[in-house]
Every structure is written in C-alpha cells, then in structure tokens.
Enzyme design. Structure first.
Site, PDB file in Angstrom:
ATOM      1  N   HIS A 261      41.437  45.169  54.126  1.00 20.52           N
ATOM      2  CA  HIS A 261      41.890  46.558  53.955  1.00 20.52           C
ATOM      3  C   HIS A 261      40.736  47.495  53.586  1.00 20.52           C
ATOM      4  CE1 HIS A 261      41.367  46.303  49.597  1.00 20.52           C
ATOM      5  NE2 HIS A 261      41.851  45.075  49.701  1.00 20.52           N
TER       6      HIS A 261
ATOM      7  N   GLU B  58      46.948  39.465  48.146  1.00 15.91           N
ATOM      8  CA  GLU B  58      45.746  39.113  47.398  1.00 15.91           C
ATOM      9  C   GLU B  58      46.090  38.086  46.327  1.00 15.91           C
ATOM     10  OE1 GLU B  58      42.832  38.396  47.180  1.00 15.91           O
ATOM     11  OE2 GLU B  58      41.689  40.257  46.933  1.00 15.91           O
TER      12      GLU B  58
END
Length: 212
Positions: free
Chosen positions: A9, A82
């Site tokens: 990202h 994550e």
C-alpha cells in the site's frame, strides 16, 4: 503458470513517523495518495486480473485507484492484513524500544521467535497468507494482484524461496512497490521482480546502456 503482482500500500502518516500500525486502520497520507495514483497507471501493463486485497483502509485506498483504472474486481481477504503488533501498535519505535527492550531486540535479531504481546508471530502471518494463495489458485486465474502489507509480502517471499522466517529482514519493500512472482502448478516459483518503484516519481533511475 500463475503470475502474482505483489503490491504494498501507499504511505501513511504513521509510516512516515515510524509508528507501529499493524491492524490499526490508518488512511493514506497525501504522499501515499499520490503514490497510489501513480501505481494505478500500471493497470495498462498488467492486463486482466482481479485484486485480492487486505481489508485495511490503506490497502483498499491504494487498490481502488488501481481498480478504477483497470476495471478490476476487488476481493477483500483478512488473511492479507498486516501483522498484529498487539501492544506495540500506536507506539513510536523509540517507545517500543523503551517499554519492550528484550522483545524488540529479538524482533530484529531473531524475528521468527517473536510473538507480539497480545499479537501475532510471523508464522501466524505466513499461514493465513498461504491460505489466501490457495484460494487464488483454486480460482483458476492466470494473474492475481495482491494488495497487502510489508510483513505479508516478506512472509510470502520466504515461502516461495524456501527460506526460514529468520531471514525476514533480508527483504525491504517500499510503499507502492511492485514485485512479480510466477508459480507453476506444482508450486515452484520464479521471482521476476522485487521492490520495483519505477512507476513512482522517486523511482529507480536505470543506467543508460553503454554502446560497444
């Protein structure tokens, strides 16, 4: 042959400030949005695919710009989130060093042996990410874009390269970087590209080819 485009990202303000994010749902910074817009230009080079995406905002924001440009469907998968940093989340790196000195030191020396306080281990991350790969393989697609996070990409690369998770710190992945992996039907992988940021304004400058 299945081709994976692994993308991290764009930058968040927490990335810039060295604050542990983990599963905290932080948005892209102004710089991160620009990175995502530049990354969206890759749609014309990738072609037909679907985006398999972490449900966290920073990944979805990056994925949506790419999807709009390429007409891609986005499938969210919790297995691509994550690593859960547990009690380290929301803390600056220096705070973690002070509050958790032993585990922080081990995290950088023997990361495979660390379980984040009230969080996850790298093995946890790798196992859930591999379950997503199984879904992708079963979909019958020839290409898949995986929009995810630093720890997930590193754990997947350790798997493909048959490396122990102790080698986690051998890799570094920039915000909005692209890595390409091709995998045959037996799971054998070839790494075609790692941490490429040529599509970003601050990307690598390749040397000109010298004439003979």
């Amino acid at each position: 042959m299945l081709r994976y485009y692994l993308m991290r990202h764009g930058e968040t303000t927490w990335n810039a400030k060295d604050v542990f994010q983990g599963k905290q749902d932080t948005p892209l910074s102004e710089k991160g949005l620009l990175q995502a817009e530049l990354t969206a230009n890759l749609a014309s080079r990738i072609g037909k695919a679907r985006i398999w995406c972490s449900p966290l905002k920073r990944a979805l924001q990056t994925a949506k710009l790419l999807a709009e440009r390429g007409g891609y469907e986005i499938l969210t998968e919790k297995g691509l989130m994550e690593i859960d940093h547990g009690k380290w989340e929301r803390l600056h790196v220096e705070e973690v060093k002070r509050l958790y000195p032993d585990s922080f030191e081990m995290w950088h020396k023997e990361p495979d042996k660390v379980v984040m306080p009230d969080g996850e281990s790298l093995r946890d991350v790798q196992e859930r990410a591999l379950r997503v790969l199984t879904k992708i393989r079963q979909s019958g697609e020839e290409q898949a874009i995986i929009m995810t996070h630093d720890a997930v990409i590193k754990c997947l690369l350790c798997h493909w390269l048959d490396l122990p998770l102790s080698k986690y710190w051998c890799f570094k992945f920039s915000n909005c970087s692209v890595s390409i992996v091709e995998e045959d039907d037996k799971g054998k992988a070839v790494i075609l590209l790692l941490d490429d940021v040529c599509h970003l304004e601050q990307g690598w400058t390749w040397p000109e080819q010298k004439s003979v």
